[in-house]
Write an enzyme that holds these catalytic residues in place. Structure first.
Site, PDB file in Angstrom:
ATOM      1  N   LYS A  45     -14.162   0.383  16.060  1.00  0.00           N
ATOM      2  CA  LYS A  45     -14.116  -0.647  15.022  1.00  0.00           C
ATOM      3  C   LYS A  45     -12.788  -0.573  14.270  1.00  0.00           C
ATOM      4  O   LYS A  45     -12.058   0.425  14.383  1.00  0.00           O
ATOM      5  CB  LYS A  45     -15.292  -0.466  14.060  1.00  0.00           C
ATOM      6  CG  LYS A  45     -15.327   0.901  13.374  1.00  0.00           C
ATOM      7  CD  LYS A  45     -16.653   1.129  12.636  1.00  0.00           C
ATOM      8  CE  LYS A  45     -16.661   2.488  11.975  1.00  0.00           C
ATOM      9  NZ  LYS A  45     -17.954   2.779  11.320  1.00  0.00           N
ATOM     10  N   ARG A 133     -27.923   1.004   3.649  1.00  0.00           N
ATOM     11  CA  ARG A 133     -26.929  -0.080   3.806  1.00  0.00           C
ATOM     12  C   ARG A 133     -27.506  -1.143   4.733  1.00  0.00           C
ATOM     13  O   ARG A 133     -27.748  -2.264   4.332  1.00  0.00           O
ATOM     14  CB  ARG A 133     -25.631   0.464   4.415  1.00  0.00           C
ATOM     15  CG  ARG A 133     -24.898   1.480   3.583  1.00  0.00           C
ATOM     16  CD  ARG A 133     -23.521   1.775   4.162  1.00  0.00           C
ATOM     17  NE  ARG A 133     -23.544   2.037   5.609  1.00  0.00           N
ATOM     18  CZ  ARG A 133     -22.500   2.470   6.307  1.00  0.00           C
ATOM     19  NH1 ARG A 133     -21.339   2.675   5.706  1.00  0.00           N
ATOM     20  NH2 ARG A 133     -22.596   2.683   7.610  1.00  0.00           N
ATOM     21  N   TYR A 255      10.633   2.355  -9.364  1.00  0.00           N
ATOM     22  CA  TYR A 255       9.865   1.693 -10.429  1.00  0.00           C
ATOM     23  C   TYR A 255       9.329   2.699 -11.443  1.00  0.00           C
ATOM     24  O   TYR A 255       8.824   3.760 -11.055  1.00  0.00           O
ATOM     25  CB  TYR A 255       8.675   0.939  -9.838  1.00  0.00           C
ATOM     26  CG  TYR A 255       9.034  -0.334  -9.121  1.00  0.00           C
ATOM     27  CD1 TYR A 255       9.641  -1.394  -9.791  1.00  0.00           C
ATOM     28  CD2 TYR A 255       8.748  -0.483  -7.771  1.00  0.00           C
ATOM     29  CE1 TYR A 255       9.955  -2.568  -9.121  1.00  0.00           C
ATOM     30  CE2 TYR A 255       9.048  -1.652  -7.094  1.00  0.00           C
ATOM     31  CZ  TYR A 255       9.657  -2.696  -7.782  1.00  0.00           C
ATOM     32  OH  TYR A 255       9.968  -3.846  -7.127  1.00  0.00           O
TER      33      TYR A 255
HETATM   34  C1  LIG Z   1     -18.182   4.124  11.707  1.00  0.00           C
HETATM   35  C2  LIG Z   1     -19.492   4.509  12.256  1.00  0.00           C
HETATM   36  C3  LIG Z   1     -19.584   5.571  13.159  1.00  0.00           C
HETATM   37  C4  LIG Z   1     -18.420   6.496  13.460  1.00  0.00           C
HETATM   38  O1  LIG Z   1     -18.263   7.354  12.357  1.00  0.00           O
HETATM   39  P1  LIG Z   1     -17.178   8.523  12.298  1.00  0.00           P
HETATM   40  O2  LIG Z   1     -17.478   9.219  11.036  1.00  0.00           O
HETATM   41  O3  LIG Z   1     -15.839   7.854  12.278  1.00  0.00           O
HETATM   42  O4  LIG Z   1     -17.351   9.352  13.505  1.00  0.00           O
HETATM   43  C5  LIG Z   1     -20.816   5.810  13.758  1.00  0.00           C
HETATM   44  N1  LIG Z   1     -21.904   5.052  13.450  1.00  0.00           N
HETATM   45  C6  LIG Z   1     -21.848   4.047  12.559  1.00  0.00           C
HETATM   46  C7  LIG Z   1     -23.086   3.279  12.242  1.00  0.00           C
HETATM   47  C8  LIG Z   1     -20.650   3.750  11.918  1.00  0.00           C
HETATM   48  O5  LIG Z   1     -20.609   2.767  11.012  1.00  0.00           O
END
Ligand SMILES: *Cc1c(COP(=O)(O)O)cnc(C)c1O
Length: 361
Positions: A45, A133, A255
């Site tokens: 992702k 969630r 800055y």
């Molecule tokens: C992002 C995600 C993962 C991977 O998590 P990591 O901590 O990056 O290994 C696995 N499962 C779900 C549901 C996620 O949202």
């Protein structure tokens, strides 16, 4: 892929993200061996955590990875176009109503509404066990288990859950989630399970399943924060020096004039800034690297520029390359620790103005 491939970004005085696909594959293999006999997916992702979902997935696919996870439908469609038919591509956030359903993607069903909408096609059922969630809560799980009409036509490839505290091995919620998931999964007998993210792979046998879903560890983020990092580093961001200038004792940089030279100094200005995801909150807290030597940031990170104290580096001139991320003292995890975030955010923030170069797997 036989040669380093270059993609995206604009030519010229820009930073280059170098992604070591062989290191990503080595990380995946290490996790696969750790999780055997359960399988291990690749979570790609957010464009492969900022490193490029297409090249990462192609390298993992060639190594034998058969399951991929993205967050959005659009990410899934792009990934399908990149890797072709065959491997599962699951969409964690589910499909939006009215989505194009022809891309041979696997929706994650996060509600009873999703269950009703996507019966008849391969899907993953998300059982929430403590994250609050997405996914069916305990009441909805029981309802689905009791109601044969609701379940009719369901074609579940996996039941999954997601751990809230896997990076804190002693947190009591880990054991609670494992127990809740064992109970919930028993309502759907015979369906393979998917539990651990990267850190979950290090929690022990109670968190093993048929398909682990690591993301961050593939990309070199430490899945066991506080301990030694078992993963290989996979990326480096090198940015060009645009100018080097001499300043006097008492002169300030950037800055807000937040940094004042305590001696005559040489300041190198490099082509990256917070618009590229190099966080402004790193100002005054981080170092970069030239070769294998750390070089301190001075003054504020601005939108397109970062300033460094190169007084000790006599040979640094315009055109030199500074490693802003991924060098000694500036791993994504180290930078994250310096500014109160996590390595994930350093990687996923990597901007679109950088070129990406890929070292072959
Ligand atoms: C992002 C995600 C993962 C991977 O998590 P990591 O901590 O990056 O290994 C696995 N499962 C779900 C549901 C996620 O949202």
């Amino acid at each position: 892929m036989m040669q380093a491939q270059r993609s995206r970004g604009t030519p010229g005085l820009q930073g280059v993200v170098t992604v070591d696909l062989a290191a990503i594959v080595a990380n995946w293999r290490a996790l696969r061996d750790r999780h055997a006999p359960g399988a291990v997916a690749g979570v790609v992702k957010a464009d492969g955590y900022g490193l490029g979902a297409g090249p990462v997935a192609q390298a993992l696919l060639a190594a034998g990875c058969a399951h991929f996870f993205v967050a959005h439908l659009a990410e899934g469609m792009a990934l399908r176009a990149a890797i072709g038919p065959g491997p599962m591509i699951a969409v964690l956030n589910g499909f939006p109503p009215g989505a194009d359903e022809d891309a041979a993607l696997t929706p994650v069903l996060n509600s009873l509404g999703d269950v009703a909408r996507y019966r008849g096609r391969p899907a993953i059922l998300h059982l929430d066990t403590g994250m609050a969630r997405l996914g069916l809560d305990a009441r909805e799980q029981a309802r689905l288990a009791e109601d044969a009409d609701l379940r009719r036509g369901l074609d579940l490839r996996f039941v999954m859950t997601h751990l809230a505290c896997a990076d804190e091995p002693r947190h009591p919620l880990n054991a609670a989630q494992a127990a809740r998931f064992a109970e919930a999964a028993a309502l759907f007998p015979g369906i393979p399970s998917s539990v651990a993210n990267s850190s979950g792979l290090f929690l022990g046998p109670d968190f093993a399943s048929d398909l682990a879903r690591p993301g961050c560890a593939l990309y070199g983020i430490n899945p066991q924060p506080g301990g030694p990092n078992p993963m290989r580093q996979v990326m480096r961001l090198d940015v060009p020096v645009l100018q080097v200038r001499e300043i006097g004792q008492g002169d300030t940089v950037g800055y807000g004039a937040t940094w004042c030279a305590s001696r005559p100094s040489r300041i190198a200005t490099v082509a990256a800034g917070y618009a590229d995801g190099y966080l402004r909150s790193l100002s005054g807290h981080a170092s970069a690297a030239i070769g294998d030597r750390p070089v301190p940031l001075v003054g504020r990170v601005s939108m397109d520029l970062v300033t460094l104290d190169v007084t000790e580096f006599a040979d640094v001139a315009q055109g030199a390359r500074v490693t802003l991320i991924g060098g000694p003292g500036c791993s994504p995890d180290a930078l994250a620790a310096a500014c109160g975030t996590i390595g994930y955010e350093i990687l996923t923030g990597l901007g679109t103005r950088y070129a990406r170069e890929y070292l072959p797997a």
